[in-house]
Design a protein around this motif. Structure first.
Motif, PDB file in Angstrom:
ATOM      1  N   ARG A   2       0.839  -1.191   0.000  1.00 26.98           N
ATOM      2  CA  ARG A   2       0.000   0.000   0.000  1.00 26.98           C
ATOM      3  C   ARG A   2       0.882   1.252   0.000  1.00 26.98           C
ATOM      4  O   ARG A   2       1.972   1.250   0.574  1.00 26.98           O
ATOM      5  CB  ARG A   2      -0.916   0.001   1.215  1.00 26.98           C
ATOM      6  CG  ARG A   2      -1.934  -1.113   1.205  1.00 26.98           C
ATOM      7  CD  ARG A   2      -2.721  -1.188   2.496  1.00 26.98           C
ATOM      8  NE  ARG A   2      -1.893  -1.668   3.608  1.00 26.98           N
ATOM      9  CZ  ARG A   2      -2.372  -1.931   4.809  1.00 26.98           C
ATOM     10  NH1 ARG A   2      -3.645  -1.722   5.094  1.00 26.98           N
ATOM     11  NH2 ARG A   2      -1.580  -2.387   5.757  1.00 26.98           N
ATOM     12  N   ILE A   4       1.006   5.642   0.501  1.00 23.55           N
ATOM     13  CA  ILE A   4       0.339   6.825   1.038  1.00 23.55           C
ATOM     14  C   ILE A   4       1.083   8.071   0.587  1.00 23.55           C
ATOM     15  O   ILE A   4       2.315   8.133   0.663  1.00 23.55           O
ATOM     16  CB  ILE A   4       0.277   6.779   2.577  1.00 23.55           C
ATOM     17  CG1 ILE A   4      -0.645   5.646   3.026  1.00 23.55           C
ATOM     18  CG2 ILE A   4      -0.202   8.116   3.154  1.00 23.55           C
ATOM     19  CD1 ILE A   4      -0.693   5.440   4.530  1.00 23.55           C
ATOM     20  N   THR A  91      -4.986   7.175  13.294  1.00 27.11           N
ATOM     21  CA  THR A  91      -4.550   7.115  11.902  1.00 27.11           C
ATOM     22  C   THR A  91      -4.294   5.689  11.458  1.00 27.11           C
ATOM     23  O   THR A  91      -4.698   5.278  10.361  1.00 27.11           O
ATOM     24  CB  THR A  91      -3.272   7.960  11.720  1.00 27.11           C
ATOM     25  OG1 THR A  91      -3.545   9.324  12.086  1.00 27.11           O
ATOM     26  CG2 THR A  91      -2.793   7.907  10.281  1.00 27.11           C
ATOM     27  N   GLU A  92      -3.630   4.917  12.309  1.00 31.68           N
ATOM     28  CA  GLU A  92      -3.342   3.528  11.950  1.00 31.68           C
ATOM     29  C   GLU A  92      -4.628   2.724  11.775  1.00 31.68           C
ATOM     30  O   GLU A  92      -4.743   1.903  10.844  1.00 31.68           O
ATOM     31  CB  GLU A  92      -2.469   2.871  13.020  1.00 31.68           C
ATOM     32  CG  GLU A  92      -2.076   1.451  12.665  1.00 31.68           C
ATOM     33  CD  GLU A  92      -1.038   0.872  13.606  1.00 31.68           C
ATOM     34  OE1 GLU A  92      -0.446  -0.173  13.266  1.00 31.68           O
ATOM     35  OE2 GLU A  92      -0.819   1.460  14.693  1.00 31.68           O
ATOM     36  N   ILE A  95      -6.052   3.514   8.351  1.00 36.09           N
ATOM     37  CA  ILE A  95      -5.293   2.888   7.271  1.00 36.09           C
ATOM     38  C   ILE A  95      -5.606   1.394   7.192  1.00 36.09           C
ATOM     39  O   ILE A  95      -5.852   0.852   6.100  1.00 36.09           O
ATOM     40  CB  ILE A  95      -3.781   3.117   7.482  1.00 36.09           C
ATOM     41  CG1 ILE A  95      -3.445   4.604   7.331  1.00 36.09           C
ATOM     42  CG2 ILE A  95      -2.963   2.282   6.489  1.00 36.09           C
ATOM     43  CD1 ILE A  95      -2.035   4.966   7.736  1.00 36.09           C
ATOM     44  N   LEU A  99      -7.630   1.160   3.688  1.00 35.27           N
ATOM     45  CA  LEU A  99      -6.681   1.113   2.571  1.00 35.27           C
ATOM     46  C   LEU A  99      -6.361  -0.337   2.247  1.00 35.27           C
ATOM     47  O   LEU A  99      -5.696  -1.035   3.015  1.00 35.27           O
ATOM     48  CB  LEU A  99      -5.407   1.880   2.926  1.00 35.27           C
ATOM     49  CG  LEU A  99      -4.404   2.084   1.779  1.00 35.27           C
ATOM     50  CD1 LEU A  99      -5.037   2.902   0.653  1.00 35.27           C
ATOM     51  CD2 LEU A  99      -3.139   2.774   2.293  1.00 35.27           C
ATOM     52  N   GLY A 105      -3.444   5.764  -0.666  1.00 41.38           N
ATOM     53  CA  GLY A 105      -4.153   6.686   0.221  1.00 41.38           C
ATOM     54  C   GLY A 105      -3.427   8.013   0.272  1.00 41.38           C
ATOM     55  O   GLY A 105      -2.306   8.148  -0.211  1.00 41.38           O
ATOM     56  N   TYR A 136       5.390   5.478   1.855  1.00 43.20           N
ATOM     57  CA  TYR A 136       4.791   6.810   1.734  1.00 43.20           C
ATOM     58  C   TYR A 136       5.740   7.792   1.049  1.00 43.20           C
ATOM     59  O   TYR A 136       6.953   7.630   1.078  1.00 43.20           O
ATOM     60  CB  TYR A 136       4.309   7.340   3.082  1.00 43.20           C
ATOM     61  CG  TYR A 136       5.352   7.877   4.033  1.00 43.20           C
ATOM     62  CD1 TYR A 136       5.735   9.217   3.995  1.00 43.20           C
ATOM     63  CD2 TYR A 136       5.912   7.059   5.011  1.00 43.20           C
ATOM     64  CE1 TYR A 136       6.661   9.719   4.891  1.00 43.20           C
ATOM     65  CE2 TYR A 136       6.830   7.555   5.915  1.00 43.20           C
ATOM     66  CZ  TYR A 136       7.211   8.891   5.858  1.00 43.20           C
ATOM     67  OH  TYR A 136       8.127   9.386   6.738  1.00 43.20           O
TER      68      TYR A 136
END
Length: 251
Positions: A2, A4, A91-92, A95, A99, A105, A136
């Motif tokens: 994933r 971000i 936040t975690e 995600i 996501l 994301g 990220y």
């Protein structure tokens, strides 16, 4: 894996968005927004306007509640560390829930993500825990510092001379040594009022880049009361305020 994006979206004007940021928004599947309550709803709406203009069809929005924190703590650094930790947990969870594998994301960050923003540190904390994996990328944005200088048609620095970006909390302790140009952010206490105003000019701005933008400049001794007045009226009207200013000692 994933991915971000941490996207700087400028100080409030949708036209502050860079081409790199617009392209990243167009590639994003899920946007993460942390709700700060009704008083900050207009900030959320500005982000939604950007998504409408540049987001791809089928994009999703995942919203979480931004944890509350003490704004006048005795232990400032400890309070911020605790708040960031709780924010990282929110936040975690977003995600992990929203996501999917192979998706992209994004967090839309006011101004520039590298200047007085916690998103990068929070993502690093999540990765350090090891329970959630992603890659990220940080995309820079136009900071409120740059926008303030542009609106007042001034340079941030003067030839051969340094400047410093600091907070109201640090300015209250002392004027930075060997610096005549001080940019102040995160100043809820209007610390400019405690500065020796002799031979000092101020360039102040609030809601920069939005329809509610306000600018005041001039000798600090002459305009300090005006800034206090318009700031108080604006904060009462909107429920929140984002302002920045430059203090400049005359030669």
């Amino acid at each position: 894996m994933r991915k971000i994006y941490v996207i700087g979206i400028g100080a409030g004007d949708p036209d502050h968005l860079t081409l790199q940021a617009a392209k990243a928004i167009g590639r994003t599947d899920v946007f993460f927004l942390l709700d700060k309550g009704e008083a900050k709803e207009s900030m959320i709406e500005l982000r939604r306007g950007i998504l409408k203009a540049y987001g791809k069809p089928g994009r999703r929005i995942a919203e979480g509640r931004d944890p509350d924190r003490d704004r006048t703590p005795a232990d400032y650094e400890g309070t911020i560390a605790d708040w960031r930790h709780r924010r990282s947990e929110v936040t975690e969870a977003l995600i992990r829930e929203h996501l999917l594998d192979g998706e992209t994301g994004a967090f839309l960050v006011w101004g520039d993500p590298s200047l007085y923003d916690s998103t990068i540190a929070i993502l690093d904390e999540i990765l350090a825990r090891g329970g959630t994996r992603f890659d990220y990328e940080v995309i820079p944005g136009i900071s409120s510092v740059s926008a303030l200088a542009a609106k007042h048609r001034i340079g941030v620095n003067r030839v051969g001379r340094p400047f410093q970006v600091t907070t109201g909390r640090r300015l209250a302790e002392e004027w930075p040594a060997n610096v005549d140009d001080v940019i102040v952010m995160l100043d809820a206490q209007q610390t400019f009022g405690t500065v020796d105003a002799q031979d000092v000019d101020i360039y102040w701005g609030a809601y920069i880049g939005t329809p509610d933008e306000m600018l005041v400049s001039g000798p600090l001794a002459e305009v300090a009361d005006e800034i206090r007045r318009v700031r108080a009226e604006a904060r009462a009207r909107h429920g929140w305020i984002m302002d920045t200013y430059l203090l400049r000692r005359r030669p």
